[in-house]
Structure formats: structure tokens, C-alpha cells
Design a protein around this motif. Sequence first.
Motif, short mmCIF file in Angstrom:
data_model
loop_
_atom_site.label_atom_id
_atom_site.label_comp_id
_atom_site.label_asym_id
_atom_site.label_seq_id
_atom_site.Cartn_x
_atom_site.Cartn_y
_atom_site.Cartn_z
N LEU A 21 11.25 64.77 166.28
CA LEU A 21 12.18 65.46 167.17
C LEU A 21 13.13 66.37 166.40
O LEU A 21 13.53 67.43 166.91
CB LEU A 21 12.97 64.46 168.01
N ALA A 22 13.48 65.99 165.18
CA ALA A 22 14.29 66.89 164.35
C ALA A 22 13.52 68.17 164.07
O ALA A 22 14.06 69.29 164.14
CB ALA A 22 14.69 66.20 163.05
N ARG A 23 12.23 68.05 163.77
CA ARG A 23 11.40 69.24 163.51
C ARG A 23 11.18 70.06 164.79
O ARG A 23 11.16 71.29 164.75
CB ARG A 23 10.06 68.81 162.92
N GLN A 24 11.01 69.38 165.92
CA GLN A 24 10.86 70.11 167.17
C GLN A 24 12.13 70.89 167.48
O GLN A 24 12.08 72.00 168.02
CB GLN A 24 10.53 69.15 168.32
N THR A 25 13.29 70.32 167.15
CA THR A 25 14.56 71.03 167.33
C THR A 25 14.61 72.25 166.43
O THR A 25 15.06 73.33 166.83
CB THR A 25 15.74 70.10 167.04
N ALA A 26 14.12 72.09 165.20
CA ALA A 26 14.08 73.23 164.27
C ALA A 26 13.18 74.34 164.81
O ALA A 26 13.56 75.52 164.80
CB ALA A 26 13.58 72.76 162.90
N LEU A 27 12.01 73.98 165.30
CA LEU A 27 11.10 74.97 165.84
C LEU A 27 11.71 75.70 167.03
O LEU A 27 11.55 76.92 167.19
CB LEU A 27 9.79 74.30 166.27
N ALA A 28 12.44 74.97 167.87
CA ALA A 28 13.03 75.57 169.07
C ALA A 28 14.18 76.50 168.74
O ALA A 28 14.52 77.38 169.55
CB ALA A 28 13.52 74.47 170.01
N THR A 29 14.77 76.34 167.57
CA THR A 29 15.94 77.13 167.21
C THR A 29 15.68 78.11 166.08
O THR A 29 16.61 78.72 165.56
CB THR A 29 17.11 76.20 166.83
N GLY A 30 14.42 78.24 165.67
CA GLY A 30 14.07 79.21 164.65
C GLY A 30 14.29 78.75 163.23
O GLY A 30 14.24 79.57 162.29
N ALA A 31 14.51 77.47 163.02
CA ALA A 31 14.71 76.94 161.68
C ALA A 31 13.38 76.49 161.09
O ALA A 31 12.38 76.34 161.80
CB ALA A 31 15.70 75.78 161.71
N LYS A 32 13.36 76.25 159.80
CA LYS A 32 12.15 75.78 159.13
C LYS A 32 11.89 74.33 159.52
O LYS A 32 12.78 73.49 159.49
CB LYS A 32 12.31 75.89 157.62
N ALA A 33 10.64 74.04 159.87
CA ALA A 33 10.31 72.70 160.37
C ALA A 33 9.94 71.75 159.24
O ALA A 33 8.81 71.29 159.12
CB ALA A 33 9.17 72.79 161.39
N ASP A 34 10.93 71.46 158.39
CA ASP A 34 10.77 70.45 157.35
C ASP A 34 11.96 69.51 157.42
O ASP A 34 12.77 69.59 158.36
CB ASP A 34 10.63 71.09 155.97
N PHE A 35 12.09 68.59 156.47
CA PHE A 35 13.19 67.63 156.54
C PHE A 35 14.54 68.33 156.56
O PHE A 35 15.40 68.05 157.39
CB PHE A 35 13.10 66.64 155.37
N ALA A 36 14.74 69.26 155.61
CA ALA A 36 16.03 69.94 155.53
C ALA A 36 16.28 70.82 156.74
O ALA A 36 17.39 70.85 157.29
CB ALA A 36 16.10 70.76 154.25
N GLY A 37 15.25 71.52 157.18
CA GLY A 37 15.41 72.40 158.34
C GLY A 37 15.68 71.64 159.62
O GLY A 37 16.49 72.07 160.45
N GLY A 38 15.01 70.51 159.79
CA GLY A 38 15.26 69.68 160.97
C GLY A 38 16.68 69.14 160.98
O GLY A 38 17.36 69.14 162.01
N ALA A 39 17.14 68.66 159.82
CA ALA A 39 18.50 68.13 159.72
C ALA A 39 19.53 69.22 160.01
O ALA A 39 20.52 69.00 160.72
CB ALA A 39 18.72 67.55 158.33
N ARG A 40 19.28 70.41 159.46
CA ARG A 40 20.21 71.53 159.69
C ARG A 40 20.21 71.93 161.16
O ARG A 40 21.27 72.24 161.73
CB ARG A 40 19.79 72.72 158.82
N ALA A 41 19.05 71.90 161.79
CA ALA A 41 18.97 72.27 163.20
C ALA A 41 19.74 71.30 164.08
O ALA A 41 20.40 71.70 165.04
CB ALA A 41 17.50 72.34 163.63
#
Length: 507
Positions: free
Chosen positions: A352-372
Motif C-alpha cells: 500500500l505504501a508503493r501504491q500510494t507512491a504510484l498514485a502520487t508520482g513518487a518512485k515505487a520503492d521502499f524510500a519512495g513509498g515512505a516519502r509518499a
Amino acid sequence: MPEPKLPARPRTRGPLTSLQLTAVAAVAGLLVAGGTAALAGPYDSSGQRVAEARRAAGPAPGAAGPQAAHRPLTSAGLPSPAPSAGPVLDGLRTGGGDTAGGRGPALAGRLDPLLAVRALGEDPSASVVDLTSGERVYGNHAATAATPASVTKIATAVAALDALGPDHRIETRVEKDGHRLVLVGGGDPTLTARAHPGEYASLRTLATRTAKALGGAGGPYTLVYDTSRYAGTTRHSIGPNENLAPVTPLIADEGRLDSSDHGPAARGADPALDTARRFHDLLAQAGVELRDEVETGDGKKSPAEDPSKPPEPDDGAKGGENGEIASVSSAPLATIVERMLTYSDNDIAEHLARQTALATGAKADFAGGARAVHDRLDKLGLPVEGASFHDGSGLDRADKLTPGLLTALLAEAAHKDHPGLRAVLTGLPVAGFTGTLATRYTADRNKAGTGLVRAKTGTLTGVNTLAGTVVTRSGRLLGFAFMSHDAPDPMAAQAALDKMATALAES
């Protein structure tokens, strides 16, 4: 991490007050008003939440229908709409007075001594809010950031629901590219290959739909699998662990090597390859002629999407043009969030962290999901000062949250203007009944919290946390967050946190 369990004991307690009963009913109204009753789940093996959902939806078959019988009729002769949850809860909030309702000095007098016990280690912290008003009614180091463990999932849930919406579904699809069939992982953490999928997307159904689309001709095909939706490493910083599989967008049954569906379990080292091989077998069983090998794009685009690859000539077989030929969709996101919170599912949280990243244009990795997750909460205006996210599950000890942020998240989920976040509340385990609280609140010291406390648990070595909701004796609906670290005994710390939540139920 899995939560340590207390031995089960017979549950006995005094009767609920009329205001508690009324407030529990009002909370149910709040959840139904948010549209989540139809999505309610997951359900434990006892069926407790199945019955709960049926009661919320209406009278049992053959029943007289007390809701219709007692509700006033409109001029058209139909039952008038049920009152919205907001006014019901506001009405409850006016009764009892500040002292009886668990406010100010009265509440501090209950909680301060419980927070000071040695079992909670050095400098534990707490925040309590009135969920109908958002008002802070108790705080002790409420703005101090600490390691949250699995209560991080509350933040992940709010961010994902806000970014994607409660009705969002995650698709797993098959694309045809000449003599290649490409299994494209969409990041559905609940995809299953088991014979009885329930409400979740089925790899078996996808194989059947693929075979039907192909029409039994055109083979042999090569099966290719695509994991390009996510980026970066699949391994969490904790390394191989029974609490989390490698995080890949193509995974069935969370990579489990046994028949379990939650909790710790041995996991496959390469869930995407395992899922592709299982799909290969299912396709063959469905009558699709396949070559023996399974290929991977190694993180590249799927062949059907790669403009640099010349298309293979279409042989005119049934199955139509190249492109998507079959798909399955996950359960609604609200249902997935509930499952994550009820069972403290680390796999779902990371996806779900990665899905949030994808939905907001962030990189879908651990760091990107956390940032998102962080950025989404900041966008909602929540108090993220001092917060630090490094994953979606809370397994990373570098994660830092404040009790104040946790209670603000609960208040946001309860707010009448955010019905799409209600799954954050409905997914919380029920004390003594469901999920990670099923075996807690059984001792005499905290049995008064049974059924009234709903909370997400958090446990790492030296870290114990608890955040959720509780109905007081005066009928007030409170949100709370308790955090401890460096506790000498995890079981004693867990019991101390449960006692604090019970004290709120008794206030």
C-alpha cells in the motif's frame, strides 16, 4: 512483527452502561454512514464480524425489521433516512460533564499513574482525543517522536485511502504479444492461487479467462512475467524474515510456503517467479498450449508495451489482437486496509505504501513509498513534525511517529467530511475478539475493555505501542495512542498498555 499472546482466560465483566451501548451503536452508525458496511471484512474464523456486518446491514431474513418498524415514515409511506452519525455522536458528547466524561484533571488522574509504571520503560508517551470534536483531552509527551512499530500501518492506511479512494481496485492482467503471454503484476498483495479465494482476486480465475480469450488455438505460447511496476530492491532492510516476503508487484498468497493467510510463515525467495510458475501450471490445466520455460523481463517493460521490440506476426488464432486479453481485480482498497489492520499484515502495508507512491508520482520503492505516505499526511494538514517514515509496515526501527500524529490520524478517519477513511476504524482489532487483540483483554485488570477497545498493536524488541478507539462509560468516543520503549518485559508492557485503554473505557 507478530504480537506476543497472553493465555486465554474466561471473560467476565460487569454490564455495559446504557451510554456505552448507545455509543457503540452510534459508532456502528458512523461506519455504515461512511459506506464501509458493505465492504466489511476481514472476518475471523468464529464469524463474529460476519454477524456484525449482517446486523449493520439490516434485519436477519424473516425478522420483523426493527429499523423499519420504529423509524418514522415519510409522506410517501417509506421509512425516513437514519440520522447521520455526526449528530448522534454530538448528542452523546453533550452528556456526562467534563469530569464524568473523562476530561482534564479527571482523566490525568487515571492515566498519569498508569503511564508512570516501570513496565513501560523510560519516558513513555500518550495522547487522547475526543473523536467527535478532535479536541485533545490528555497528553503526555504527545509531540515526542518514538519508534511506532506496527501502529505505523494506521498512517499507511490513511495515506493510501486518501490517495486512491476506498473503492480502488488493483489489477493483475495478461497481455498477448504474438506467441508470448505476459503476466503483468499490478501490486495486488491479496492475489491468491488457492481454490477458495473468497472476495480476493484469483490466479485460477485469471488462467480460466486467459484460456477462454485464446480460444484453444495459437500455441504454443511462452509465458513471460512482468514486475516493472515497482522499483528498487524487493528486500526490506530487516532481511529475509517470516513476517514479510520480498516486495514484488507479482505475488500470490504473500509468497507463503504453507496454507496460512496471516501471521509469520516461511516465504519463497522469489515470489514473482513462483507465481508465474503457478500460473503456467494453471494455464496448462485450462488447456493453453505452452512452452516449458517461464521468462522474465527483469524489471523491463512487458513485451506488449516495449516499443523497441518488433511485434511478432499474429497467426490469426482466436484470442484477438495483441494487448490485454484477461484480468482480475482485487477487493476494494477499504477491504484490503481492514485486513491489513486486523492482522497487522506487513506485506499489505508495504504494497500500500508503493501504491500510494504510484498514485502520487513518487518512485515505487521502499524510500519512495515512505516519502509518499509522509507527503500525503502533510497534504491533509496532519501534524507530521518530527515524524520519519522508512517503510509502510513499521518493521524499520528508524520509523518515528508521535502520539499526537497517531490520534490526529484517528480523528481524521472519524471526521464526517472523510467517509472514505472509515476503513481505518473498522479494520482495528476488537479487544478480546479479533485479530491481534483476540487473546488480549482477558485478565481481570483489563476485562472492562473487552469489546469496547479497538486498537492497532505494535511490537518490536523493546518497543510496545497501542493506538485506537474506545467508548467511555459516559458514552464518549475517544481516540488514543500509547507508546513505550526500552520496556524491560514485553508482556508486562503489553499488559500495562491494555490497562491504560481499559482505564479510558471505565472513565
